[in-house]
Design a protein around this motif. Structure first.
Motif, PDB file in Angstrom:
ATOM      1  N   PRO A 106       0.813  -1.228   0.000  1.00  0.00           N
ATOM      2  CA  PRO A 106       0.000   0.000   0.000  1.00  0.00           C
ATOM      3  C   PRO A 106       0.843   1.272   0.000  1.00  0.00           C
ATOM      4  CG  PRO A 106      -0.967  -1.620   1.476  1.00  0.00           C
ATOM      5  CD  PRO A 106       0.332  -2.198   1.006  1.00  0.00           C
ATOM      6  N   GLN A 107       2.040   1.209   0.609  1.00  0.00           N
ATOM      7  CA  GLN A 107       2.939   2.360   0.565  1.00  0.00           C
ATOM      8  C   GLN A 107       3.375   2.646  -0.873  1.00  0.00           C
ATOM      9  OE1 GLN A 107       6.457   1.935   2.945  1.00  0.00           O
ATOM     10  NE2 GLN A 107       7.442   3.756   2.087  1.00  0.00           N
ATOM     11  N   ALA A 108       3.591   1.588  -1.667  1.00  0.00           N
ATOM     12  CA  ALA A 108       3.956   1.775  -3.073  1.00  0.00           C
ATOM     13  C   ALA A 108       2.809   2.423  -3.849  1.00  0.00           C
ATOM     14  CB  ALA A 108       4.319   0.432  -3.696  1.00  0.00           C
ATOM     15  N   ILE A 109       1.575   2.058  -3.498  1.00  0.00           N
ATOM     16  CA  ILE A 109       0.421   2.686  -4.156  1.00  0.00           C
ATOM     17  C   ILE A 109       0.438   4.184  -3.911  1.00  0.00           C
ATOM     18  CG2 ILE A 109      -2.097   2.813  -4.213  1.00  0.00           C
ATOM     19  CD1 ILE A 109      -2.209  -0.126  -3.509  1.00  0.00           C
ATOM     20  N   ALA A 110       0.723   4.593  -2.659  1.00  0.00           N
ATOM     21  CA  ALA A 110       0.764   6.019  -2.329  1.00  0.00           C
ATOM     22  C   ALA A 110       1.894   6.721  -3.070  1.00  0.00           C
ATOM     23  CB  ALA A 110       0.922   6.191  -0.818  1.00  0.00           C
ATOM     24  N   GLU A 111       3.065   6.065  -3.182  1.00  0.00           N
ATOM     25  CA  GLU A 111       4.203   6.680  -3.867  1.00  0.00           C
ATOM     26  C   GLU A 111       3.904   6.901  -5.350  1.00  0.00           C
ATOM     27  OE1 GLU A 111       8.089   5.039  -1.378  1.00  0.00           O
ATOM     28  OE2 GLU A 111       7.426   3.979  -3.162  1.00  0.00           O
ATOM     29  N   ILE A 112       3.344   5.872  -5.972  1.00  0.00           N
ATOM     30  CA  ILE A 112       3.086   5.958  -7.409  1.00  0.00           C
ATOM     31  C   ILE A 112       1.937   6.919  -7.698  1.00  0.00           C
ATOM     32  CG2 ILE A 112       2.389   4.621  -9.429  1.00  0.00           C
ATOM     33  CD1 ILE A 112       3.855   2.239  -8.203  1.00  0.00           C
ATOM     34  N   SER A 113       0.922   6.912  -6.840  1.00  0.00           N
ATOM     35  CA  SER A 113      -0.227   7.802  -7.053  1.00  0.00           C
ATOM     36  C   SER A 113       0.175   9.270  -6.988  1.00  0.00           C
ATOM     37  CB  SER A 113      -1.316   7.515  -6.015  1.00  0.00           C
ATOM     38  OG  SER A 113      -1.800   6.194  -6.137  1.00  0.00           O
TER      39      SER A 113
END
Length: 439
Positions: free
Chosen positions: A94-101
């Protein structure tokens, strides 16, 4: 002399020798038509290639995988441990989702996961073995799925199947010599999904889930053809039963992400920024750009081949203008005697040479347009049969971009002017007395 006087004199002189001008202009017509048709053919191939790629996959989508490498171990939550030779894993959490978003140009990040065991889909006496995957989104229209039947929006307990999978049901009790069973109608029906797991001693355990088929995806020549697509919460429940524990996405992450960009022009840059974050990103747009670069080279090569015909035409223009000077030597001397300057004489002959190029260019563009339509009709009749793997048939074989006729006209006129440069200089530098005495 005023510009209109130059223009009137140029067209008057061209009209005096219509036959010679027409024969010279024919060479320019052929050369211009060759350039336009060959470049248009390369452009048509390029557009068709891009169109076919966009049908297979959405060019605004980027596929993102976890990053595996050597060096520091990247722990979920941002922690790390040093040590050379240790494997580096950057998980899709989920942290990667926030970074990419947070990247400019990203419209949506869609996690994907797959079933961690075997399964078979059962419809009455018939069954098949799907490749099961799930996306964390209720509406799959973002993937540009073309539906053969049903809808692409999923509710809890529903699934989509590929066209090849829907046609691949078989009866395990069928024996040679018996009639082939008909494929079941599955859209809108509740089917059994039997999930299997094996213990360490090889014992198999099965659990049956009820799945309603919401729709069938048209054949795309990718993993969806034999795939079954579910909601993420449904698949997570099955994977937790298979693994015997709750799935912690912060520690285990997802198999992959699909990142949708706001525009195809931003896809490549967003993909680069995702790679810079430490993940593995790939977009079909990168391959399309490589194909476009290839076809750009093809356009240049084709244009160069057509330009050879224009070079031959340029020699013809130079020959025509040289002969015109010989025939009009006394006329040139008379013009100079009554006050025409070298610049005036040179402008008139350059204008005549450029006029031949312009007339040939106009004829060449018209001829090229007609040839392009004939090629398109012949190609359409040849490719009129349905595509073997579905999808729309190719578009026009040739494409004349709006800039191409204008470029052809300017280029043919410029060829004419350059071809007439030497004869015009020769005419401009004539001595008036010697020109008047010329027989």
């Amino acid at each position: 002399m005023r510009f209109l006087d130059y223009l009137g004199l140029v067209f008057y002189n061209l009209g005096r020798r219509k036959g010679r001008v027409a024969l010279t202009a024919i060479g320019v017509v052929i050369g211009t038509a060759a350039v336009v048709v060959l470049v248009a053919l390369a452009s048509g191939l390029q557009r068709n290639a891009t169109r076919q790629f966009s049908q297979v996959g959405n060019l605004t989508l980027i596929t993102v995988y976890p990053k595996y490498g050597e060096g520091m171990v990247v722990m979920p939550g941002g922690g790390s441990s040093g040590g050379s030779g240790q494997s580096q894993i950057k998980l899709l959490t989920p942290q990667a989702i926030a970074e990419i978003s947070a990247i400019d140009g990203v419209a949506q990040v869609i996690p994907r996961d797959t079933l961690r065991g075997g399964a078979r889909l059962v419809a009455g006496k018939m069954e098949t073995y799907p490749f099961i995957m799930a996306y964390d989104t209720p509406d799959f229209s973002v993937f540009n799925y073309q539906m053969k039947e049903g809808v692409s929006e999923l509710k809890r307990g529903e699934a989509l199947v590929g066209e090849s999978l829907a046609k691949g049901f078989n009866d395990p009790r069928w024996r040679p010599g018996q009639p082939q069973p008909e494929q079941p109608e599955i859209v809108g029906k509740q089917l059994k999904l039997v999930v299997q797991k094996f213990s360490q001693d090889g014992t198999m355990t099965e659990r049956v889930y009820s799945v309603r088929i919401a729709g069938i995806i048209k054949q795309r020549m990718d993993e969806t053809d034999y795939g079954m697509i579910m909601r993420m919460d449904d698949l997570t429940q099955m994977n937790e039963w298979l693994t015997g524990k709750r799935i912690n996405r912060n520690k285990e992450g997802y198999d992959m992400f699909y990142v949708k960009t706001t525009d195809t022009k931003k896809t490549t840059e967003v993909s680069k920024q995702i790679n810079d974050l430490g993940y593995q990103a790939y977009s079909q747009m990168e391959f399309v750009q490589s194909v476009n670069n290839f076809y750009t080279i093809i356009q240049i090569v084709f244009g160069g081949i057509g330009a050879i015909a224009l070079l031959v035409a340029a020699i013809g223009i130079a020959n025509t203008m040289t002969m015109a000077i010989l025939e009009r030597t006394r006329e040139i001397g008379l013009m100079k005697a009554v006050g025409a300057t070298n610049r005036d004489v040179m402008s008139i002959f350059l204008g005549e040479a450029g006029g031949i190029g312009l007339i040939g260019g106009i004829g060449g563009v018209m001829l090229a347009w007609g040839l392009a339509q004939i090629i398109n009709v012949l190609a359409a009749s040849y490719l009129s049969n349905p595509m073997p793997y579905g999808g729309e048939p190719p578009g026009p074989a040739t494409y004349i971009a709006p800039w191409l006729p204008l470029f052809a006209l300017v280029f043919s006129t410029l060829v004419g002017v350059i071809s007439g440069l030497y004869p015009a200089l020769r005419a401009a530098t004539m001595v008036p007395v010697m020109a008047l005495k010329y027989e």
